[in-house]
Design an enzyme around this catalytic site. Sequence first.
Site, PDB file in Angstrom:
ATOM      1  N   TYR A 113      -1.594  13.844   7.848  1.00 11.92           N
ATOM      2  CA  TYR A 113      -1.066  13.009   6.903  1.00 11.92           C
ATOM      3  C   TYR A 113      -0.056  13.847   6.148  1.00 11.92           C
ATOM      4  CZ  TYR A 113      -1.130  10.244   2.645  1.00 11.92           C
ATOM      5  OH  TYR A 113      -0.702   9.302   1.536  1.00 11.92           O
TER       6      TYR A 113
HETATM    7  N1  LIG Z   1      -3.766   5.348  -2.667  1.00 17.05           N
HETATM    8  C1  LIG Z   1      -3.268   6.729  -2.872  1.00 17.05           C
HETATM    9  O1  LIG Z   1      -3.834   7.710  -3.767  1.00 17.05           O
HETATM   10  C2  LIG Z   1      -1.939   7.280  -2.230  1.00 17.05           C
HETATM   11  C3  LIG Z   1      -1.388   8.402  -2.832  1.00 17.05           C
HETATM   12  C4  LIG Z   1      -0.440   8.766  -2.173  1.00 17.05           C
HETATM   13  C5  LIG Z   1       0.507   8.080  -1.455  1.00 17.05           C
HETATM   14  N2  LIG Z   1      -0.155   6.945  -1.070  1.00 17.05           N
HETATM   15  C6  LIG Z   1       0.766   5.805  -0.158  1.00 17.05           C
HETATM   16  O2  LIG Z   1       0.979   4.645  -0.713  1.00 17.05           O
HETATM   17  C7  LIG Z   1       1.098   3.884   0.453  1.00 17.05           C
HETATM   18  C8  LIG Z   1       0.271   2.649   0.157  1.00 17.05           C
HETATM   19  O3  LIG Z   1      -1.308   3.192  -0.234  1.00 17.05           O
HETATM   20  P1  LIG Z   1      -2.586   2.335  -0.470  1.00 17.05           P
HETATM   21  O4  LIG Z   1      -3.420   3.211  -0.891  1.00 17.05           O
HETATM   22  O5  LIG Z   1      -1.890   1.078  -1.103  1.00 17.05           O
HETATM   23  O6  LIG Z   1      -3.025   2.035   1.089  1.00 17.05           O
HETATM   24  P2  LIG Z   1      -3.976   0.882   1.673  1.00 17.05           P
HETATM   25  O7  LIG Z   1      -4.670   0.272   0.528  1.00 17.05           O
HETATM   26  O8  LIG Z   1      -4.543   1.376   2.719  1.00 17.05           O
HETATM   27  O9  LIG Z   1      -2.886  -0.437   2.309  1.00 17.05           O
HETATM   28  C9  LIG Z   1      -1.976   0.061   3.240  1.00 17.05           C
HETATM   29  C10 LIG Z   1      -1.364  -1.133   3.649  1.00 17.05           C
HETATM   30  O10 LIG Z   1      -0.599  -1.053   4.798  1.00 17.05           O
HETATM   31  C11 LIG Z   1      -0.744  -2.019   5.731  1.00 17.05           C
HETATM   32  N3  LIG Z   1      -0.569  -1.204   7.219  1.00 17.05           N
HETATM   33  C12 LIG Z   1      -1.105  -0.120   7.727  1.00 17.05           C
HETATM   34  N4  LIG Z   1      -0.602  -0.074   8.797  1.00 17.05           N
HETATM   35  C13 LIG Z   1       0.438  -0.692   8.982  1.00 17.05           C
HETATM   36  C14 LIG Z   1       1.157  -0.901   9.863  1.00 17.05           C
HETATM   37  N5  LIG Z   1       1.342  -0.117  11.210  1.00 17.05           N
HETATM   38  N6  LIG Z   1       2.145  -1.877  10.044  1.00 17.05           N
HETATM   39  C15 LIG Z   1       2.237  -2.774   8.888  1.00 17.05           C
HETATM   40  N7  LIG Z   1       1.358  -2.539   7.953  1.00 17.05           N
HETATM   41  C16 LIG Z   1       0.497  -1.552   8.068  1.00 17.05           C
HETATM   42  C17 LIG Z   1      -2.295  -2.163   5.667  1.00 17.05           C
HETATM   43  O11 LIG Z   1      -2.758  -3.578   6.193  1.00 17.05           O
HETATM   44  P3  LIG Z   1      -3.179  -3.822   7.723  1.00 17.05           P
HETATM   45  O12 LIG Z   1      -4.295  -2.910   7.957  1.00 17.05           O
HETATM   46  O13 LIG Z   1      -3.566  -5.433   7.526  1.00 17.05           O
HETATM   47  O14 LIG Z   1      -1.979  -3.451   8.523  1.00 17.05           O
HETATM   48  C18 LIG Z   1      -2.200  -2.460   4.111  1.00 17.05           C
HETATM   49  O15 LIG Z   1      -1.736  -3.717   3.530  1.00 17.05           O
HETATM   50  C19 LIG Z   1       0.942   4.457   1.762  1.00 17.05           C
HETATM   51  O16 LIG Z   1       2.055   4.947   2.352  1.00 17.05           O
HETATM   52  C20 LIG Z   1       0.094   5.825   1.245  1.00 17.05           C
HETATM   53  O17 LIG Z   1       0.211   6.785   2.175  1.00 17.05           O
HETATM   54  C21 LIG Z   1      -1.339   6.417  -1.627  1.00 17.05           C
END
Ligand SMILES: NC(=O)c1ccc[n+]([C@@H]2O[C@H](COP(=O)([O-])OP(=O)(O)OC[C@H]3O[C@@H](n4cnc5c(N)ncnc54)[C@H](OP(=O)(O)O)[C@@H]3O)[C@@H](O)[C@H]2O)c1
Length: 267
Positions: free
Chosen positions: A152
């Site tokens: 990651y």
């Molecule tokens: N939440 C946190 O604490 C946090 C902290 C730092 C950074 N981030 C970053 O912020 C972003 C969003 O995080 P989140 O927590 O909202 O994640 P999440 O709830 O897991 O949502 C991820 C989204 O991406 C989609 N996805 C995953 N792989 C994909 C692919 N190959 N092609 C198209 N869509 C894809 C998923 O849907 P499907 O499964 O239907 O594809 C889902 O809609 C990520 O990049 C994450 O690394 C999050």
Amino acid sequence: MFTDKVIIITGSTQGIGLVTAEMLIHRGARLVINSRSPEKVEKALFYLKKITPNVIGLAGDVSNYEFCLDLRNYVMEEFGRIDILINNAGVASSGLMKEIVPNAFEKVVQINLLGSIYPTLACINDIRQQKGSILFISSVAGIVGLPKYSAYSATKRAIVSLAESIRCELTDDGVFVGINYPGFTENEDHKTTLNAKGEEELLQKRTGVKPMSREKTVERIIQQLQRRKFRMYASFSAQAIQWMYRLFPHLTLSILRFNRKKIISMQ
Ligand SMILES: NC(=O)c1ccc[n+]([C@@H]2O[C@H](COP(=O)([O-])OP(=O)(O)OC[C@H]3O[C@@H](n4cnc5c(N)ncnc54)[C@H](OP(=O)(O)O)[C@@H]3O)[C@@H](O)[C@H]2O)c1
């Protein structure tokens, strides 16, 4: 500033991506949502279309370049332009290097790195025409490599270099390129993570850290697009880590090593 702008957000059927879509719709933007699951795209569209008719969606995997071209063509057919691309799709992952299987690493690289590169490649010339914006969503884990989060951290840091290169190249085109570092943000109950075997499993609730609300994290994303600021941190602690690492890299790495057991045992 967002009125009638066409904004693609990858991975926007839940979590940070979905809230970003909703908040930008409220600011007058025309939205394109995406994720791999057709059911999730349909559900998110049903929800967002109650706010505006100006939202479309396409299900597919952004780590597949052919799909990214289809997505680009679909948006050009429907809206005729692309102003902003937010490379948000990402997968959480954890596992110690001595346990992680190559396939798990490949999946994280494909989604978090190629999944940011391919949509950018597919849309870059349309965004150049609009003097638009490309935003990459990294993480605090992309500032410094964290134990148990090698895949990651490595991918989230790689997109920082990617953003730096593209920003430099696009200086004369008037395109804004930015990198956003969310901190630990409230997760969806059904959010999954990849384990060391590369299997998707439900993300356990993290203990001992208070998450930021998705709305707060997204406010920083929107502010960044408005201010065209290259780096934006969701929290003061994320910014503090960045400064500390820049000023005192050895000390920062020593502190991490000292606290490794605590970090590794954290969910
Ligand atoms: N939440 C946190 O604490 C946090 C902290 C730092 C950074 N981030 C970053 O912020 C972003 C969003 O995080 P989140 O927590 O909202 O994640 P999440 O709830 O897991 O949502 C991820 C989204 O991406 C989609 N996805 C995953 N792989 C994909 C692919 N190959 N092609 C198209 N869509 C894809 C998923 O849907 P499907 O499964 O239907 O594809 C889902 O809609 C990520 O990049 C994450 O690394 C999050």
